[in-house]
Design an enzyme around this catalytic site. Structure first.
Site, PDB file in Angstrom:
ATOM      1  N   ASP A  60      -4.651 -42.396  -2.240  1.00  0.00           N
ATOM      2  CA  ASP A  60      -4.052 -41.115  -2.651  1.00  0.00           C
ATOM      3  C   ASP A  60      -2.521 -41.144  -2.746  1.00  0.00           C
ATOM      4  OD1 ASP A  60      -6.651 -40.147  -2.552  1.00  0.00           O
ATOM      5  OD2 ASP A  60      -6.438 -39.387  -0.509  1.00  0.00           O
TER       6      ASP A  60
ATOM      7  N   THR B  40      -4.264 -45.825   1.774  1.00  0.00           N
ATOM      8  CA  THR B  40      -5.058 -44.805   1.100  1.00  0.00           C
ATOM      9  C   THR B  40      -4.744 -44.853  -0.387  1.00  0.00           C
ATOM     10  OG1 THR B  40      -5.276 -42.421   0.671  1.00  0.00           O
ATOM     11  CG2 THR B  40      -3.306 -43.088   1.854  1.00  0.00           C
TER      12      THR B  40
ATOM     13  N   ARG C 263      -7.481 -36.265  -3.140  1.00  0.00           N
ATOM     14  CA  ARG C 263      -7.456 -35.249  -2.061  1.00  0.00           C
ATOM     15  C   ARG C 263      -6.563 -34.087  -2.487  1.00  0.00           C
ATOM     16  NH1 ARG C 263      -6.031 -35.098   3.751  1.00  0.00           N
ATOM     17  NH2 ARG C 263      -4.211 -36.265   3.113  1.00  0.00           N
TER      18      ARG C 263
ATOM     19  N   ASP D 298      -3.731 -39.879   6.228  1.00  0.00           N
ATOM     20  CA  ASP D 298      -3.368 -38.707   6.984  1.00  0.00           C
ATOM     21  C   ASP D 298      -4.257 -38.432   8.227  1.00  0.00           C
ATOM     22  OD1 ASP D 298      -1.876 -35.998   6.437  1.00  0.00           O
ATOM     23  OD2 ASP D 298      -3.967 -35.502   6.885  1.00  0.00           O
TER      24      ASP D 298
ATOM     25  N   ARG E  85     -15.440 -41.893   8.984  1.00  0.00           N
ATOM     26  CA  ARG E  85     -14.746 -40.642   9.299  1.00  0.00           C
ATOM     27  C   ARG E  85     -15.450 -40.128  10.554  1.00  0.00           C
ATOM     28  NH1 ARG E  85     -11.513 -39.726   4.817  1.00  0.00           N
ATOM     29  NH2 ARG E  85     -12.389 -40.242   2.775  1.00  0.00           N
TER      30      ARG E  85
ATOM     31  N   ASP F 234      -0.428 -40.181  -0.620  1.00  0.00           N
ATOM     32  CA  ASP F 234       0.043 -38.847  -0.244  1.00  0.00           C
ATOM     33  C   ASP F 234       0.782 -38.808   1.094  1.00  0.00           C
ATOM     34  OD1 ASP F 234      -2.183 -39.474   1.245  1.00  0.00           O
ATOM     35  OD2 ASP F 234      -3.148 -37.526   1.037  1.00  0.00           O
TER      36      ASP F 234
ATOM     37  N   GLY G 134     -11.027 -43.119   4.274  1.00  0.00           N
ATOM     38  CA  GLY G 134     -11.469 -43.738   3.022  1.00  0.00           C
ATOM     39  C   GLY G 134     -10.953 -45.162   2.907  1.00  0.00           C
TER      40      GLY G 134
HETATM   41  O1  F6P Z   1      -8.635 -40.260   0.691  1.00  0.00           O
HETATM   42  C1  F6P Z   1      -9.309 -41.070  -0.206  1.00  0.00           C
HETATM   43  C2  F6P Z   1     -10.358 -40.267  -0.953  1.00  0.00           C
HETATM   44  O2  F6P Z   1     -11.001 -41.149  -1.868  1.00  0.00           O
HETATM   45  C3  F6P Z   1      -9.851 -39.020  -1.668  1.00  0.00           C
HETATM   46  O3  F6P Z   1      -9.205 -39.306  -2.871  1.00  0.00           O
HETATM   47  C4  F6P Z   1     -11.122 -38.225  -1.824  1.00  0.00           C
HETATM   48  O4  F6P Z   1     -10.847 -36.846  -1.914  1.00  0.00           O
HETATM   49  C5  F6P Z   1     -11.868 -38.552  -0.558  1.00  0.00           C
HETATM   50  O5  F6P Z   1     -11.327 -39.773  -0.057  1.00  0.00           O
HETATM   51  C6  F6P Z   1     -13.363 -38.710  -0.712  1.00  0.00           C
HETATM   52  O6  F6P Z   1     -13.908 -38.955   0.523  1.00  0.00           O
HETATM   53  P1  F6P Z   1     -15.392 -39.481   0.787  1.00  0.00           P
HETATM   54  O7  F6P Z   1     -15.467 -40.900   0.343  1.00  0.00           O
HETATM   55  O8  F6P Z   1     -15.567 -39.340   2.253  1.00  0.00           O
HETATM   56  O9  F6P Z   1     -16.299 -38.618  -0.042  1.00  0.00           O
END
Ligand code: F6P
Length: 327
Positions: free
Chosen positions: A132, A130, A176, A107, A76, A134, A15
């Protein structure tokens, strides 16, 4: 004896987070300053597999410190999770004569980097990026502060409508598996409850937020719900409220990807500039498979294995403070 690092590769993966560009700028300029060539790898590990790579000069990172997202794109990449994908990625590194890799991400990004390091003995350094927050071993990740401020601004706006219409707002926040954004945005925006995965006390919190709010003649309430705190997220919490307190009009707002965008705060720009510079320093000091982080205002090197595997917990004093503040 380690070989001398002449060329590094840098990528952003997972992300996007505000401040990734500032980190890229610091890494590029830090490397060039130390006589190291920089190759930017586009679209994260996908670009490493496909050879989507361009050498960067200091000019390539001009005018980007204030920009959200990542100018070298992100992705990703499922292919990189396979041994075949990582073999292709390693072949690209050899072909491009890249001696070490700096990855900016969270992560998943670090997990991939660690596997590449283990399988092919590639020197890798992680820079935590990130929203998050985390990752274990660092008090802050790049992008977290900006996202926190974005959420706070949104909740401030919702408060205007909440009080005008005497409504309950249930706001879904990203994160997340982590509740840092939700908990701290609740405190910063003066909202009534934070429903987070680390402390799953949904029913009590609804009663505290809405029951107590009514006793105090509050005419509205805002509850922040971490996206994965309970199945169904904010919609599920709103349903529970509607059943117990039909007297309020309850509305759901899912902030979604608004939380990932925007110009980074000064805090994130400075953090990214520092961590980016230290990523180069760490490589020169022959650090391998570590994340550069910040703890108690000091830069630290944390083994990638720990950053990924250990669980960073919510500070209890913050959680307790919320109960006092929202009465
Ligand atoms: O890790 C960052 C994040 O925005 C999380 O908070 C969320 O769960 C996830 O990525 C969403 O991912 P995507 O943009 O692939 O839907």
């Amino acid at each position: 004896m380690e070989y001398q690092i002449k060329t590094i590769g840098v990528l952003t993966s997972g992300g996007d987070a505000p401040g990734m560009n500032a980190a890229l700028r610091a890494i590029t300029r830090g490397a060039i300053y130390n006589g190291i060539k920089v190759k930017a790898i586009f679209r994260g590990y996908k670009g490493l597999i496909d050879g989507d790579i361009q050498e960067f000069t200091t000019q390539d990172v001009s005018g980007i410190i204030q920009r959200g997202g990542t100018i070298i794109r992100s992705a990703r990449c499922d292919e990189f999770r396979t041994p075949e994908g990582r073999k292709q990625a390693y072949d690209t590194l050899v072909k491009e004569q890249i001696d070490a890799l700096i990855v900016i991400g969270g992560d998943g990004t670090f997990t991939g980097a660690r596997m590449l390091a283990q399988e092919y003995n590639v020197p890798v350094i992680g820079v935590p990026g990130t929203i998050d927050n985390d990752l274990w071993g660092t008090d802050y990740t790049i992008g977290y502060d900006t996202a926190l401020n974005t959420i706070m601004d949104c909740v401030d706006k919702l408060r205007d409508t909440g009080t005008s219409h005497e409504r309950v707002f249930v706001v879904e926040v990203m994160g997340r598996d982590a509740g840092f954004l939700t908990l701290n945005a609740t405190i910063a925006a003066g909202a009534e409850a934070a429903i987070i995965p680390e402390r799953a006390t949904v029913e009590e919190q609804i009663e505290e937020a809405i029951g107590q709010g009514r006793r105090k003649h509050k005419n509205s309430a805002i509850l922040l719900v971490q996206e994965h705190a309970i199945p169904g997220g904010a919609q599920a919490v709103a349903k529970m409220i509607e059943q117990r307190h039909p007297e309020y009009g309850t509305r759901v707002t899912i902030l979604g990807h608004l939380q990932r965008g925007g110009s980074p705060t000064a805090f994130d720009r400075i953090l990214a500039s520092q961590l980016g510079g230290y990523a180069i320093k760490a490589l020169l000091e022959e650090q391998r498979s570590i994340m550069v982080g910040i703890r108690d205002n000091e830069i630290v090197y944390v083994p990638l294995s720990q950053a990924i595997q250990q669980k960073k917990d919510i500070p209890s004093d913050r959680w307790n403070a919320l109960h006092m503040l929202s009465i």
